[in-house]
Design an enzyme around this catalytic site. Structure first.
Site, mmCIF file in Angstrom:
data_model
loop_
_atom_site.group_PDB
_atom_site.id
_atom_site.type_symbol
_atom_site.label_atom_id
_atom_site.label_comp_id
_atom_site.label_asym_id
_atom_site.label_seq_id
_atom_site.Cartn_x
_atom_site.Cartn_y
_atom_site.Cartn_z
ATOM 1 N N ASN A 12 67.632 49.146 50.918
ATOM 2 C CA ASN A 12 68.412 48.265 50.052
ATOM 3 C C ASN A 12 69.383 47.518 50.961
ATOM 4 O O ASN A 12 70.371 48.091 51.413
ATOM 5 C CB ASN A 12 69.157 49.118 49.014
ATOM 6 C CG ASN A 12 70.168 48.321 48.213
ATOM 7 O OD1 ASN A 12 70.141 47.089 48.218
ATOM 8 N ND2 ASN A 12 71.054 49.020 47.525
ATOM 9 N N TRP A 13 69.070 46.270 51.217
ATOM 10 C CA TRP A 13 69.892 45.496 52.161
ATOM 11 C C TRP A 13 71.208 45.015 51.559
ATOM 12 O O TRP A 13 72.071 44.521 52.268
ATOM 13 C CB TRP A 13 69.086 44.299 52.690
ATOM 14 C CG TRP A 13 68.212 44.638 53.868
ATOM 15 C CD1 TRP A 13 67.820 45.890 54.261
ATOM 16 C CD2 TRP A 13 67.662 43.725 54.815
ATOM 17 N NE1 TRP A 13 67.049 45.808 55.399
ATOM 18 C CE2 TRP A 13 66.934 44.481 55.753
ATOM 19 C CE3 TRP A 13 67.697 42.338 54.956
ATOM 20 C CZ2 TRP A 13 66.257 43.902 56.827
ATOM 21 C CZ3 TRP A 13 67.015 41.752 56.018
ATOM 22 C CH2 TRP A 13 66.302 42.525 56.945
ATOM 23 N N LYS A 14 71.350 45.106 50.233
ATOM 24 C CA LYS A 14 72.579 44.656 49.561
ATOM 25 C C LYS A 14 72.863 43.188 49.937
ATOM 26 O O LYS A 14 71.927 42.423 50.110
ATOM 27 C CB LYS A 14 73.745 45.590 49.901
ATOM 28 C CG LYS A 14 73.366 47.064 49.688
ATOM 29 C CD LYS A 14 74.516 48.011 49.754
ATOM 30 C CE LYS A 14 74.017 49.422 49.503
ATOM 31 N NZ LYS A 14 75.108 50.394 49.372
ATOM 32 N N HIS A 99 72.021 49.682 40.037
ATOM 33 C CA HIS A 99 72.734 50.217 41.202
ATOM 34 C C HIS A 99 74.219 50.338 40.854
ATOM 35 O O HIS A 99 74.766 49.504 40.124
ATOM 36 C CB HIS A 99 72.535 49.291 42.405
ATOM 37 C CG HIS A 99 73.025 49.907 43.675
ATOM 38 N ND1 HIS A 99 74.366 49.950 44.000
ATOM 39 C CD2 HIS A 99 72.370 50.534 44.682
ATOM 40 C CE1 HIS A 99 74.501 50.573 45.162
ATOM 41 N NE2 HIS A 99 73.305 50.944 45.603
ATOM 42 N N GLU A 101 76.758 49.638 42.420
ATOM 43 C CA GLU A 101 77.556 48.444 42.761
ATOM 44 C C GLU A 101 77.421 47.374 41.681
ATOM 45 O O GLU A 101 78.369 46.622 41.419
ATOM 46 C CB GLU A 101 77.151 47.936 44.154
ATOM 47 C CG GLU A 101 77.655 48.897 45.234
ATOM 48 C CD GLU A 101 76.854 48.926 46.520
ATOM 49 O OE1 GLU A 101 76.028 48.025 46.737
ATOM 50 O OE2 GLU A 101 77.059 49.876 47.295
ATOM 51 N N GLU A 169 71.879 58.414 43.118
ATOM 52 C CA GLU A 169 72.809 58.014 44.167
ATOM 53 C C GLU A 169 74.230 58.373 43.740
ATOM 54 O O GLU A 169 74.861 57.610 42.984
ATOM 55 C CB GLU A 169 72.728 56.504 44.408
ATOM 56 C CG GLU A 169 71.371 56.036 44.858
ATOM 57 C CD GLU A 169 71.469 54.714 45.592
ATOM 58 O OE1 GLU A 169 71.087 54.666 46.757
ATOM 59 O OE2 GLU A 169 71.973 53.744 45.011
ATOM 60 N N GLY A 175 77.573 54.673 51.320
ATOM 61 C CA GLY A 175 78.306 53.957 52.357
ATOM 62 C C GLY A 175 79.504 54.702 52.920
ATOM 63 O O GLY A 175 80.333 54.113 53.614
ATOM 64 N N SER A 214 74.162 57.537 52.045
ATOM 65 C CA SER A 214 74.401 57.973 53.429
ATOM 66 C C SER A 214 73.217 58.721 54.048
ATOM 67 O O SER A 214 73.407 59.631 54.859
ATOM 68 C CB SER A 214 75.680 58.799 53.521
ATOM 69 O OG SER A 214 76.806 57.994 53.177
#
Ligand code: PGA
Length: 253
Positions: A12-14, A99, A101, A169, A175, A214
């Protein structure tokens, strides 16, 4: 790992990556193609601006390309939004929905996430549906209650083992370099498996459940070895081909 199930290692490159990053995708493809057999599916979810070019780079390889989010509608007056059909048209085969975020930055509710998962299916793609508790919720002993409610509200009734993947997650592990203990990961994945099996029967038995938060080359193998962990959703460590490939190797270990 769940017996008989093909694991997935998904990146997942975000909000990272421009044309200059396409070389990393080429390196991932070359690394995968150098293997005689691959015991896992491999996916990179990239910003919408890169999907078409990433899919072109990955076209002849074992790597699939996915999107990171979509709008629930197919088209219409939604300035700046992107539909699942548009991502499919650009070459995506998976889309991440829900997600943490997105849930935090954009206030997405379980109902919004469920509508997006249905949009992914309408476009003929596979939805990676994310769930996970905050640190406060875990410390209050509510992790399973929170994740159970997210699964109930975010996973639509039409889910199958092929149209969906669940990603657990924990928000506090994303992160941060913090990872739950192997026992805590195992307990949560077993809880998710039981929840999915009791609602969806055989489809719930076979749906892939990824761990995310992570994951690095140094901890991937031990996490992937936990029962009911069917691969990973990898953020920061998916940006460099060497790290992402090393994490893929964790499936073999
Ligand atoms: P991380 O992110 O691997 O950088 O913790 C995981 C994710 O958010 O999907």
């Amino acid at each position: 790992m769940t017996p008989g199930v093909t694991p997935i290692v998904a990146g997942n490159w975000k909000m990272n990556g421009t044309a200059a990053s396409l070389d990393e995708i080429g390196d991932v493809c070359a690394g995968l193609d150098a293997e005689d057999t691959l015991p896992h599916e491999t996916l990179l979810c990239v910003p919408a601006t890169l999907v078409e070019r990433a899919a072109a780079v990955a076209a002849e390889s074992a790597l699939s390309i996915g999107g990171e989010d979509c709008h629930a509608k197919e088209s219409g007056a939604h300035t700046g939004d992107i539909s699942a059909e548009m991502l499919a048209d650009a070459g995506a085969s998976f889309i991440i929905v829900g997600h943490s975020e997105r849930r935090t930055d954009h206030g997405e509710t379980d109902a919004v996430v469920a509508a997006k998962a249905e949009a992914v299916w309408r476009a003929g793609l596979t939805a990676i549906i994310c769930v996970g508790e905050t640190r406060e919720e875990r410390e209050a002993g509510k992790a399973e209650e929170v994740v159970g409610a997210q699964l109930a509200g975010s996973v639509p009734a039409a889910m199958t083992a092929t149209n969906a993947v669940i990603a657990y997650e924990p928000v506090w592990a994303i992160g941060t370099g913090l990872v739950p203990s192997n026992d805590d990961i195992g307990a949560m994945h077993t809880f998710i498996r039981k929840t999915m099996s009791s609602r969806f029967g055989a489809e719930g038995e076979a749906v892939r459940i990824l761990y995310g938060g992570s994951v690095k080359p140094g901890n991937a193998a031990e996490i992937f070895a936990i029962a009911n962990v069917d691969g990973g959703l990898i953020g920061g460590a998916s940006l460099k081909a060497a790290d992402f490939l090393a994490i893929c190797d964790g499936i073999n270990a």
